[in-house]
Structure formats: structure tokens, C-alpha cells
Design a protein around this motif. Structure first.
Motif, mmCIF file in Angstrom:
data_model
loop_
_atom_site.group_PDB
_atom_site.id
_atom_site.type_symbol
_atom_site.label_atom_id
_atom_site.label_comp_id
_atom_site.label_asym_id
_atom_site.label_seq_id
_atom_site.Cartn_x
_atom_site.Cartn_y
_atom_site.Cartn_z
ATOM 1 N N HIS A 17 9.413 12.894 -2.502
ATOM 2 C CA HIS A 17 8.609 13.174 -4.165
ATOM 3 C C HIS A 17 7.604 11.652 -4.561
ATOM 4 O O HIS A 17 7.144 11.984 -4.879
ATOM 5 C CB HIS A 17 8.930 13.847 -5.035
ATOM 6 N N THR A 18 8.590 10.710 -4.110
ATOM 7 C CA THR A 18 8.475 9.502 -4.651
ATOM 8 C C THR A 18 7.287 9.078 -4.511
ATOM 9 O O THR A 18 6.098 8.250 -4.598
ATOM 10 C CB THR A 18 9.367 8.231 -4.875
ATOM 11 N N ALA A 19 7.125 8.886 -2.902
ATOM 12 C CA ALA A 19 5.564 8.282 -2.452
ATOM 13 C C ALA A 19 4.957 9.562 -3.015
ATOM 14 O O ALA A 19 3.850 9.142 -3.012
ATOM 15 C CB ALA A 19 5.946 8.534 -0.331
ATOM 16 N N ASN B 299 0.436 -1.220 0.571
ATOM 17 C CA ASN B 299 0.209 -0.458 -0.338
ATOM 18 C C ASN B 299 0.692 1.816 0.267
ATOM 19 O O ASN B 299 1.601 1.405 1.117
ATOM 20 C CB ASN B 299 -1.028 -0.173 0.785
ATOM 21 N N PRO B 300 0.966 1.780 -1.474
ATOM 22 C CA PRO B 300 1.858 3.354 -1.213
ATOM 23 C C PRO B 300 1.566 4.176 -0.204
ATOM 24 O O PRO B 300 2.806 4.311 0.610
ATOM 25 C CB PRO B 300 1.845 3.545 -2.239
ATOM 26 N N TYR C 233 -0.127 14.745 -8.016
ATOM 27 C CA TYR C 233 0.227 14.523 -9.196
ATOM 28 C C TYR C 233 0.577 16.385 -8.868
ATOM 29 O O TYR C 233 1.378 16.818 -9.463
ATOM 30 C CB TYR C 233 0.359 14.644 -10.458
ATOM 31 N N ASP C 234 -0.532 17.129 -9.302
ATOM 32 C CA ASP C 234 -0.585 19.155 -8.835
ATOM 33 C C ASP C 234 0.090 18.684 -8.092
ATOM 34 O O ASP C 234 0.820 20.219 -8.213
ATOM 35 C CB ASP C 234 -2.117 18.892 -8.915
ATOM 36 N N GLY C 235 -0.243 18.527 -7.026
ATOM 37 C CA GLY C 235 0.440 19.025 -5.989
ATOM 38 C C GLY C 235 2.597 19.070 -6.275
ATOM 39 O O GLY C 235 2.448 20.279 -5.565
ATOM 40 N N ILE C 236 2.401 18.118 -6.593
ATOM 41 C CA ILE C 236 3.935 18.155 -6.477
ATOM 42 C C ILE C 236 4.536 19.111 -7.784
ATOM 43 O O ILE C 236 5.549 19.809 -7.614
ATOM 44 C CB ILE C 236 4.814 16.602 -7.682
#
Length: 651
Positions: A306-308, A273-274, A315-318
Motif C-alpha cells: 500500500h505504501t508503493a 522512481n516509485p 488513491y482510488d484503488g486503495i
């Protein structure tokens, strides 16, 4: 009367030998209550606060006291700035103090914290060469110089690293053994790092100079580093066992705590579970002030975060966070932290796509941000991963062309950055563009050779590449590069040999003296065991084909085939032989020809004999054959459209 009392208290404070720093602080406050401008009392109070690790309070004393105290107690003021996370300000103050071993030590520590590792290594080297050591200073210099070299290696400045291998003295203290392990780890020598960390752990646990609490505190970074090494080597069982020795709750340093939590989380992570991983990584504390992470450590942890984020599709938050940080950074930038943000920004725009689909989302970004180095390298990597090396070269060349046309010196430095240049050279090697490689290295060498701190490895690579050219201008350029390298370091045999090689075909008389400085061929091969090399597979020079076959056959465990040796003939499996194969009969030499072209072919019937006669050279040509040939020639070039086909039907 008040001034007299304050003066007597101040003189009494000068003669006192109080060892309790709280008592000293109390006495100073009593003096300053009578006279706030007493510089001596302020100085003693600042020292007492430093002894009590109350650095913020000490810095406040200096700010309230004014310039008089800052000038009279400059060393203490610089130390307070350093401990409060202001290393650059501390370096500025220390540089005004002049010479002194204490000031040099403080400058080295502040430079280390400011990530000026080259300057740190220089200071420690100067202190060691002075041979005027104070109590236990030699041990501190050895420990700190190892730490500086490890950081230089992690920074990519391996040319400035002094230490190569840990000596017996280095392995007598756990601090030097630990720093030596860090240097091996920075080089990628995980096996050696594991050995040194095991040694450091044993020395720390058996030390008689440390209390139980000190041992526990000193063991934490050793265990965390060992955990990282085990994970890198894939030793998951040993890593899981090591977790039992690590107690995160007892770690006081926030930077060490954050690193420990990340390593422990990634070691324990078994859930697919990520979102569980995302929550655990974001629960780590954020170091501040003098306890903050170094850049290379922060880059790894930012990458993990960022990988998590990508795994949970934020995506939008990054895109928002990375775009904001990139807008506040210079462009182009060769900083790893800035380019790392550009990579994750591109990954967020790709939304988990790879290959051509990812390029479809990234290429429009590159048009809007033509100087974004991280974004350009991401596109180049995607093209290369799909096997389209030509497109990767075109993309990188277009990016470099834009920097080359700029009037900014920073853009020109980024254009000829050694790391970026190595990517282009690697792509050229894939397609065998030797002339392009030579041209790029020559332009880069011309850009960097006159700088105060050029990239030595780049100049060496450029000079070596130009030596393979038959153009006189290239050889002269190579000679200029190697001459400048030789002038920088007279004992550099590589530079001397390069200069000799470049001038040998142009003006041999000018390099006769340099030839004598090079080691002879006999000296270079004196320790080479020719017999051992031949036995391990090196072909003898005069051996021709028979000797080569003998060596290859010997390496395969077979004896060489002797002439006429029937047993050495290649065996053919029975399944590949014809059913009526007889090894006693000689095979038909015409067996590879079609049946009608063999000499033994005899056509059957009237039509077969007629066709054979028609093909025979010099035979009688019948009128029917000539008529058919004429009909075919007359109808050639058309599609037969002039002749009406008969309709099918009953006759």
C-alpha cells in the motif's frame, strides 16, 4: 472367490515390510480394486500418501472412504487436514482422540499454524514436564518451544514467554540458535539477534547430518533474517554483500520466497522512481494454504504494497480495496490487520497531505465511521503531531464515549483495550491530568478484573496509580486489585507489596502477616555499592548545598570554589565592560537608576530647575501649575471635541 482373494491380499499387506512407499501404494490399489470397502487397505494407502507428501490425495482418500476410516485413522486424518492448510479442523479432530504424545505434538503444530501460540507453548511445556521422551524428542521440544516463544513475543504476549536467554545447549543446534535469534529480534534486540544468526549460520554450514541440498534449504531463512537485521541496523554495506549468498530461484516455499523478495528489493532499491518499486513489489508470489504468512508478516508486506500504491498515487484503488475489506470486518476491531487497512484508507483520502490539511479530509470520515478504531487513532496521531494535544484527547474521548454507551460486550472490550488505554494515558500525561489517568485505569481494572484471562500488566498499573490517591475508596480499590493478583499467583511479590501498601493506612492489623513475606530493606540493598554510586554522581544525603556543589564540580572536572577564593570568581569578557572601566574603583550603587532619579543629579537652566522644584515633595506649588492641573481634570473623559481647532494658514 473375489472376496477371498481380496482378504488374502489384505492379510498379506498387513505382514509385509515394504519400505518403498510407491510399492506400498501400488499394492493397496490392487487390494482396493478387488474390494473398495477394505478399511485396512485404505488406512495403509493413506499412510503411504502421507509418506510421499501427497496430502491432497490422502485427504481425498479419507473423504471417499467415509466415517469408518476417519474414526480408525483419526491421527492420520488430522495430519492430512493440517498439511492441507486446515489447522482448525485438525485441532477439532485431535481433541477427540484423547491422550497420546503423538496427538499432542500434532495439536501443538496445528495450534502454531492457527496462531494459537499460547496453547502451543502450554502443550510443549506439558510434554517436557512428563519426562517420557522418545528418540530425539527432547531436541524437537526445545526447538519448537523457542519458536512458540518468539511468536508470542511478536504477538505482544510477552507475559507468556518462558525463555529469557539462550543456554549453551541451545547454541549447539542451528535450529534453536535461529529461533533464539527470532525471539531477540521480536524484542528489538538487533545486536543480540545478529550474533545468534551468525552462530546459526556457522552451525548449519558445518553440520554433518545434512546433505548439501538440505544445507542450502536451511540456510535461506537464516540469511533472509540476517538481511533484515542488517537493514534495521543501517548496515547497508554488509547487507549488500549478503545478497550474493541468497538465491531466490532456489526457494520452494512461497511464503519464504515472498519475504525474501521483499527484503532483497528494499535492500537493492536505489532508483528514485516509485513505479519501479511498485512493479517489483507486485511481482512477488502470493502464499496459499499451509504455506501462508503469519499475521504479523502479512501486515508488514501489505503495508509495503500500500505504501508503493500511495507513492504512485493510486488513491482510488486503495480506497476501493480497503473499504471493501473494512466493510467485511467487525467494527470496532482490535485486530492489527484491520486497523492497518483503516490507516491506509485514511492516507488515500488525504492524498499525500499531512497535518491540518490531512485532518480536513479525515475528520468527515470519522463522523461517518464513529467506531473505526484505526481511523480514530490516525486522527489522534495527526493532532498530536501538530502539537494540539487537547484536540487529540477530545477526539479519543469522543470515540471511547461512543463505545462506552454501546450495549455490545465486544464494544466494551474494545473500549478498555490495554493498548488503546495506553494511548489515552500518554496524552493525559502530556497535560499533567493525573486525576484523569487514575480514573481511566480504575474503570479499566473494574472491567477486566473478573475476566478469566485479564491483562495482568493493566491491573498492576491501575493498582499502582490508585496507591497515590488519598481517597479511601481508591485505596480500597487498589487493595482489591492487588488481592486478586495475589490470589492468581501467590509468589508474586509485586502483588503482595501492593496489597500491603494499600492496607497499611486503612487496617494495618490485616496485613501484618504479609509484611513478613516481603524481603527486608537490607536484603534489597545488599548488593548495592554505595561508594560506587556516589562516585558516579549520586548526591550524598546529608551533604547540603556545599556537598552538592562539590559533587557537581567534580563531575565537570573542576575543583569546588572555596570561600574567599578570588580566582574562582566568574570572569567577565572585556567586550561587556564599559570603555572607562577601572577595577580599582567602586561602582556607583545608583548606576541602575535613571539619571534624573540619582542623588547626584543637578538640573541645568531655569526650566530644568523649575521642573525639579515641581517634582519635589513639600515644595511651593505655583499658580500656573495648579491652573494647568485644573484644566487637565476638567477636560478629562472627553476627546477634546468641544474645542474647535484652529485651521492652518497664514497669520
Amino acid at each position: 472367490m473375489t472376496a477371498a482373494v481380496a482378504q488374502s491380499l489384505s492379510s498379506l499387506l498387513q505382514r509385509t515390510t515394504i519400505e518403498d512407499h510407491e510399492a506400498v501404494l501400488k499394492s493397496c490399489n490392487a487390494v482396493l480394486a478387488k474390494s473398495k470397502s477394505d478399511t485396512r487397505a485404505q488406512h495403509v494407502k493413506a499412510v503411504a500418501l502421507l509418506k510421499l507428501d501427497r496430502y491432497e490425495d490422502c485427504l481425498r482418500v479419507f473423504e471417499d472412504a467415509g466415517d469408518a476410516l476417519k474414526q480408525s485413522a483419526g491421527l492420520e486424518y488430522a495430519y492430512a487436514l493440517y498439511k492441507c492448510g486446515k489447522p482448525e479442523d485438525a485441532i477439532t479432530i485431535v481433541s477427540q482422540l484423547g491422550a497420546g504424545r503423538g496427538a499432542q505434538h500434532l495439536e501443538a503444530q496445528a495450534a502454531y499454524r492457527a496462531e494459537r501460540f499460547h496453547r502451543t507453548a502450554e502443550i510443549y511445556e506439558d510434554l517436557r514436564e512428563e519426562h517420557v521422551s522418545m528418540s530425539n524428542e527432547e531436541n524437537d521440544l526445545r526447538i519448537n518451544s523457542w519458536a512458540a516463544d518468539a511468536q508470542l513475543q511478536w504477538k505482544g504476549q510477552s507475559d507468556s514467554v518462558h525463555h529469557t536467554k539462550a543456554t549453551r545447549d541451545d547454541l549447539e543446534a542451528f535450529e534453536t540458535a535461529f529461533n533464539a535469534a527470532c525471539l531477540s529480534l521480536a524484542k528489538g534486540e538487533f545486536g543480540q539477534a545478529e550474533i545468534l544468526l551468525t552462530r546459526a549460520k556457522e552451525l548449519c554450514r558445518t553440520s554433518e547430518d545434512l546433505t548439501a541440498e538440505d544445507k542450502e534449504a536451511e540456510l535461506v531463512p537464516i540469511l533472509v533474517q540476517q538481511l533484515y537485521v542488517l537493514n534495521k541496523q543501517g548496515k547497508q554495506a554488509e547487507a549488500q554483500a549478503l545478497l550474493e549468498e541468497i538465491s531466490i530461484s532456489n526457494i520452494s516455499d512461497l511464503s519464504t520466497k515472498k519475504i525474501t523478495q521483499n527484503n532483497v528489493i528494499l535492500t537493492q532499491q536505489t532508483s528514485p522512481n516509485p513505479y519501479v518499486l511498485y512493479k517489483a513489489l507486485n511481482a512477488s508470489p502470493t502464499p496459499v494454504d499451509n504455506d501462508k504468512l503469519f499475521e504479523f508478516q502479512n501486515n508488514i508486506l501489505v503495508g509495503n504494497t500500500h505504501t508503493a500504491d500511495l507513492l504512485v498515487r493510486k488513491y482510488d484503488g486503495i480506497i476501493r480495496s480497503t473499504s471493501k475489506a473494512l466493510s467485511q470486518s467487525p467494527c470496532p476491531s482490535v485486530s492489527p490487520s484491520v486497523n492497518l487497512l483503516a490507516v491506509y484508507n485514511a492516507a488515500a483520502h488525504a492524498q499525500g497531505q499531512t497535518g491540518a490539511l490531512a485532518l480536513k479530509a479525515i475528520c468527515p470520515l470519522l463522523e461517518r465511521r464513529p467506531k473505526d478504531l484505526g481511523l480514530a487513532l490516525t486522527a489522534v496521531q495527526l493532532y498530536a503531531s501538530t502539537g494540539n494535544t487537547t484536540a487529540a484527547i477530545h477526539t479519543l474521548e469522543a470515540f471511547l464515549r461512543g463505545l462506552e454507551e454501546s450495549i455490545s460486550e465486544d464494544d466494551k472490550d474494545a473500549r478498555f483495550n490495554p493498548g488503546l488505554l495506553s494511548v489515552l494515558v500518554s496524552l493525559y500525561k502530556r497535560e499533567g491530568r493525573t486525576a484523569h489517568i487514575r480514573s481511566e485505569l480504575a474503570k479499566a481494572a473494574a472491567h477486566w478484573r473478573d475476566r478469566s484471562e485479564p491483562c495482568i500488566s493493566l491491573l498492576q498499573a491501575a493498582g499502582t496509580s490508585l496507591l497515590h490517591s488519598s481517597d479511601r475508596a481508591d485505596l480500597e480499590m487498589a487493595g482489591t486489585l492487588f488481592r486478586s493478583l495475589h490470589q492468581r499467583q501467590a509468589d508474586d511479590l509485586f502483588a503482595t507489596a501492593g496489597y500491603v501498601a494499600s492496607q497499611a493506612v486503612i487496617n494495618y492489623a490485616s496485613i501484618e502477616n504479609q509484611v513478613d513475606q516481603l524481603p527486608s530493606v537490607s536484603d534489597l540493598v545488599a548488593d548495592v555499592d554505595v561508594d560506587a554510586l556516589e562516585q558516579t554522581g549520586i548526591l550524598p544525603s546529608p551533604g547540603s548545598v556545599a556537598a552538592a556543589a562539590a559533587v557537581i564540580a567534580g563531575a565537570r572536572g573542576k575543583r569546588p570554589a572555596a570561600p574567599g577564593d578570588e580566582k574562582s570568581a566568574k570572569r567577565v569578557r572585556k567586550s561587556r565592560l564599559p570603555k572607562e572601566y577601572d577595577p580599582a574603583k567602586t561602582p556607583d550603587p545608583e548606576r541602575w537608576l535613571p539619571l534624573r532619579d540619582r542623588s547626584t543629579y543637578r538640573p541645568k537652566g531655569r526650566k530644568g530647575k523649575q521642573r525639579a522644584a515641581d517634582r519635589m515633595q513639600g515644595g511651593v506649588v505655583s499658580e500656573k501649575v495648579e491652573e494647568v492641573a485644573t484644566t487637565v481634570k476638567s477636560s478629562g473623559g472627553g476627546g477634546g471635541g468641544g474645542q474647535k481647532k484652529k485651521k492652518k494658514g497664514k497669520r
